[in-house]
Design a protein around this motif. Sequence first.
Motif, PDB file in Angstrom:
ATOM      1  N   ASP A 324       0.957  -0.640  -0.072  1.00 29.48           N
ATOM      2  CA  ASP A 324       0.491  -0.066  -0.067  1.00 29.48           C
ATOM      3  C   ASP A 324       0.909   1.287  -0.033  1.00 29.48           C
ATOM      4  O   ASP A 324       1.898   1.855   0.555  1.00 29.48           O
ATOM      5  N   SER A 325       0.289   2.338  -1.024  1.00 30.52           N
ATOM      6  CA  SER A 325       0.767   4.002  -0.810  1.00 30.52           C
ATOM      7  C   SER A 325       0.053   4.668  -0.126  1.00 30.52           C
ATOM      8  O   SER A 325      -0.964   5.155  -0.495  1.00 30.52           O
ATOM      9  N   VAL A 326       0.370   5.740   0.451  1.00 29.03           N
ATOM     10  CA  VAL A 326      -0.301   7.166   0.397  1.00 29.03           C
ATOM     11  C   VAL A 326       1.060   8.286   0.608  1.00 29.03           C
ATOM     12  O   VAL A 326       2.076   8.013   0.492  1.00 29.03           O
ATOM     13  N   ALA A 327       0.344   8.806   0.117  1.00 34.60           N
ATOM     14  CA  ALA A 327       0.917  11.210  -0.426  1.00 34.60           C
ATOM     15  C   ALA A 327       0.387  10.898   0.928  1.00 34.60           C
ATOM     16  O   ALA A 327      -0.992  11.768   0.825  1.00 34.60           O
ATOM     17  N   VAL A 328       1.146  12.146   1.725  1.00 38.37           N
ATOM     18  CA  VAL A 328       1.278  12.633   2.374  1.00 38.37           C
ATOM     19  C   VAL A 328       1.354  14.136   2.562  1.00 38.37           C
ATOM     20  O   VAL A 328       2.661  14.556   2.627  1.00 38.37           O
ATOM     21  N   ASP A 329       0.884  15.398   3.049  1.00 37.70           N
ATOM     22  CA  ASP A 329       1.086  16.215   2.993  1.00 37.70           C
ATOM     23  C   ASP A 329       1.506  16.751   4.452  1.00 37.70           C
ATOM     24  O   ASP A 329       0.718  17.032   5.549  1.00 37.70           O
ATOM     25  N   ALA A 330       2.955  17.523   4.153  1.00 38.39           N
ATOM     26  CA  ALA A 330       3.609  17.589   5.576  1.00 38.39           C
ATOM     27  C   ALA A 330       3.034  18.423   6.419  1.00 38.39           C
ATOM     28  O   ALA A 330       3.076  18.728   7.495  1.00 38.39           O
ATOM     29  N   ALA A 331       2.416  19.512   5.493  1.00 34.48           N
ATOM     30  CA  ALA A 331       2.163  20.978   6.300  1.00 34.48           C
ATOM     31  C   ALA A 331       1.034  20.560   7.097  1.00 34.48           C
ATOM     32  O   ALA A 331       0.465  21.036   8.378  1.00 34.48           O
ATOM     33  N   THR A 332      -0.006  19.505   6.824  1.00 36.28           N
ATOM     34  CA  THR A 332      -1.146  19.242   7.460  1.00 36.28           C
ATOM     35  C   THR A 332      -1.014  17.951   7.902  1.00 36.28           C
ATOM     36  O   THR A 332      -2.191  17.601   8.915  1.00 36.28           O
ATOM     37  N   GLY A 333      -0.960  17.243   7.864  1.00 38.44           N
ATOM     38  CA  GLY A 333      -0.363  15.948   8.576  1.00 38.44           C
ATOM     39  C   GLY A 333      -1.362  15.029   7.917  1.00 38.44           C
ATOM     40  O   GLY A 333      -1.682  14.160   8.362  1.00 38.44           O
ATOM     41  N   GLU A 334      -2.095  15.341   6.532  1.00 36.51           N
ATOM     42  CA  GLU A 334      -3.257  15.114   5.883  1.00 36.51           C
ATOM     43  C   GLU A 334      -2.598  14.127   4.496  1.00 36.51           C
ATOM     44  O   GLU A 334      -1.769  14.168   3.964  1.00 36.51           O
TER      45      GLU A 334
END
Length: 485
Positions: A324-334
């Motif tokens: 599995d893979s996810v992309a994470v916005d480091a600024a918001t942690g979402e």
Amino acid sequence: MSTAAPPSRPASSFGPLLLRLHFYAGILVAPFLLVAALTGLAYVFSPQIDRVVYADELVADDPGGATKPMAEQIAAARAAVPDGTLISLRPGEGTATTQVDFALPTLDEEHARTAYVNPYTGEVTGQLTTWFSYTPTRTWLDDMHRNLHLGVAGRHYSELAASWLAVIVLGGLLLWWRRQRGHRTARKLLAPDLSASKGVRRTRGWHAATGVWLSIGLLLLSVTGLTWSRYAGGNFGEALDAMNGSRPSVSTDLTGAAPAASGGHHSSGGASGPSTADPDAIDRVLTTARDNGLDGPVEVIVPADGAAAWQVSQDDSRWPVRADSVAVDAATGEVTDRVDFADWPLLAKLTSWGVNAHMGLLFGLPNQILLAALAIGLLCVIVWGYRMWWQRRPTRADRRAPVGAPPAARGAWQRIPSWGIVVGVPVVIALGWVVPLLGIPLAAFLLVDVAVGALRSRRGKTPPVPVSPAPAGAETPATSSAGGG
């Protein structure tokens, strides 16, 4: 006064031509298969070799207790490689060290300078120049297996071996099945004839029976090996794209642009480029990924800047569903995008499983042992094949020869049914297009065989192929030369 009946036309059969093809393919391609088996045997145990050669870099001493924050580990790695730009990392678990990859101006895009950090103490245990996370030793073994360290030109050897392995295996199975007509029991097909104390009959039994046992594994190695070959692999990739069967990847574009499908074989991902992203965000990114179910070993791809998301992917090839893979916005942690292995196209799943199995990664040590058994078995089959060729040599003083004669050419083409030629010509042309290092040599062999057969037939130097099928175990001019596959 009786009139002699005209000679009857030989019964239609692919057998004589198949026998010649199996014989010549075995003689000419076996050296390439021998090298592929030996180099593959060395490569398959590269993880164990790595742990011996690079124990200081790869193994964390006295593991246990809490691990240091990833930001602290990255800071230690950055101090060890001050000129590098952070591109990716693989957090250490258990006895494994954390691997932190840096791009350097002196290295190309495929190579990185990797710093190894003890996750429990935060100390750097060593540095290596790596290729898609492979150590120098593993890279050397991989290159030896793929191209003999000859670069692009050397890749022809491995593609030729992979292309012809399936033909040799299938041809041998068909010849062994024909030889056992009337006696097709499991005992006859799966076990050598131990009643033959010596000679070609005993050697042929071991050659054929072992080939039967290895056939499924060798066919899988042939197919999966072609998936990253130079020519057939390129065609395979284009076919996957056309059928929407490529491996999907997450979008790291925070504007919502669609990602491009990926299909890497020897690496689990690639860096997006030299990064100016904040490395202190790594702990927040990892926490988000773990909270969203990405357990086990993971790889983190660092974005080029703060305008893109971080990519976190499970990096456990031992389990076929841990990808599995996810992309994470480091600024918001979402989580901005997610691709689960369960949602991959079936062709992408099969390709991933096949490639990991071919490389000895699937299920770990059991996969490695199975591949080693296939390699050793293939080496034995090749040696027995050449031994049969030697055992078939004439030994009379007036006919002495160093090796056995090839199967007779005369009559082989006349016995092919007309529909076989009508169907076979387009098939050979298609093979030449899709799998060039199979189709082109095959077409050349068939054309040369036609010419040589016609020439020998005109000169009358070779006996015709027998019209009636010989009983099981009986020797004929054709079968005696090749050992029956």
